[in-house]
Design a protein around this motif. Structure first.
Motif: not given
Length: 84
Positions: A48-52
Motif C-alpha cells: 500500500x505504501x509503495x503502490x496504492x
C-alpha cells in the motif's frame, strides 16, 4: 450614499462554480485518504505504501490543480457580452 449601493449591487461573478468546489473537495479527500492509509500501514516497503498511496496522492493533487484551473466558459461569455 446611492453610489455605494449601486456599486455593491454590481458585483463580479464568482470565481469558482459549485463544480469547482466539489472537485476540490474530492481532491482534498483523496490526498487525506492517501496519507492516512500510508500511515496506517506504517511499513516502508509495504504494498500500500509503495503502490496504492502514491497513486491516490498524485490523483488527488491532480484533481485539486484541475479544480483550481478549470474555468466555466458560460460565465466568461456572459461577462464579456454584458460589458460590451
Amino acid at each position: 450614499m446611492s453610489r455605494k449601493r449601486k456599486q455593491r449591487k454590481e458585483s463580479k461573478p464568482m470565481l469558482f462554480t459549485p463544480l469547482n468546489y466539489k472537485l476540490l473537495g474530492v481532491g482534498v479527500m483523496l490526498v487525506i485518504i492517501g496519507f492516512t492509509i500510508m500511515r496506517i500501514e506504517n511499513e516502508v516497503y509495504g504494498f500500500i505504501s509503495l503502490y496504492i498511496s502514491p497513486i491516490l496522492l498524485l490523483t488527488g493533487y491532480g484533481i485539486v490543480v484541475y479544480a483550481i484551473l478549470k474555468r466555466d466558459h458560460k460565465i466568461d461569455d456572459t461577462s464579456t457580452s454584458t460589458s460590451s
